[in-house]
Scaffold this motif. Sequence first.
Motif, mmCIF file in Angstrom:
data_model
loop_
_atom_site.group_PDB
_atom_site.id
_atom_site.type_symbol
_atom_site.label_atom_id
_atom_site.label_comp_id
_atom_site.label_asym_id
_atom_site.label_seq_id
_atom_site.Cartn_x
_atom_site.Cartn_y
_atom_site.Cartn_z
ATOM 1 N N ALA A 136 -56.095 46.795 19.323
ATOM 2 C CA ALA A 136 -55.123 46.296 18.254
ATOM 3 C C ALA A 136 -53.798 46.068 18.550
ATOM 4 N N TRP A 137 -53.340 46.682 19.397
ATOM 5 C CA TRP A 137 -51.917 46.827 20.091
ATOM 6 C C TRP A 137 -51.771 45.257 20.694
ATOM 7 N N LEU A 138 -52.941 45.132 21.471
ATOM 8 C CA LEU A 138 -52.796 43.513 22.114
ATOM 9 C C LEU A 138 -52.679 42.486 21.138
ATOM 10 N N PHE A 139 -53.326 42.561 20.001
ATOM 11 C CA PHE A 139 -53.507 41.624 18.843
ATOM 12 C C PHE A 139 -52.223 41.666 18.239
ATOM 13 N N SER A 144 -47.227 38.324 17.420
ATOM 14 C CA SER A 144 -45.708 38.129 17.721
ATOM 15 C C SER A 144 -45.402 37.108 18.633
ATOM 16 N N LEU A 145 -46.135 36.968 19.664
ATOM 17 C CA LEU A 145 -45.899 36.042 20.967
ATOM 18 C C LEU A 145 -46.028 34.569 20.393
ATOM 19 N N PHE A 146 -47.179 34.308 19.734
ATOM 20 C CA PHE A 146 -47.426 33.071 19.378
ATOM 21 C C PHE A 146 -46.485 32.644 18.451
ATOM 22 N N GLU A 147 -45.924 33.428 17.355
ATOM 23 C CA GLU A 147 -45.155 33.144 16.563
ATOM 24 C C GLU A 147 -43.809 32.764 17.111
#
Length: 218
Positions: A136-139, A144-147
């Motif tokens: 869940a944390w990685l998701f 956020s990273l892809f945004e």
Amino acid sequence: MTICLAIGTGSSVGREGPIILIGASVGSMIARALRLSASQKITLLSAGAGAGIAATFNTPLGGVLFAVEILLPEFSHSTFLPVLLATGSATYVGRRLLGAASVFSLPPLETPLLSNAPPLDLLMIASIGVACGLAAWLFIRSLSLFEEIFRLVPGGAYVQMTVGMAILGAMMVGFTRYYGAPLVNGVGYGVIQSILADDLTAPAFSSSCSRLNCLLRR
């Protein structure tokens, strides 16, 4: 209409998000029409979202818990009772119109007392919880990273969306060729049902799911 088209054509999206927004919007519109206070608007918004979850998935308790834990800023009789009434009535209407069948067909399972479970099984269950928490944390971090990455794509929101959908389409084609369409396309219920029935054929899934089913059936 757009979400029905997306799900109907096999897009990897679920029913949870749209029905939450629809239910919350209905609750908000009723609150505005009645000119209720801000706290009452939040209560009706939460009740509508919980009712949507309850009716769509035939899960009254899930709808109540979602509204109480995610949306309601406080827990009291004045906020809990409207949510409980809305989810209960929504579940009744949903079962009358859609039937009371469960979303998944569960195999017969023996559920021993945790006090009688071997220590290794308890350790494995705890490990599953830790793994899910890390996933869940990685998701969330990946979102956020892809945004942030796609904000750097020139051309505005439409170009960014087009590039993202093209990449997603290519990924779906590649994954479908390896895993098969039922494991990639759609809302994911087929994958969950296959895990419960222990009939997955994709090598990346079959071994881990078989171990999980063996643990649950002990």
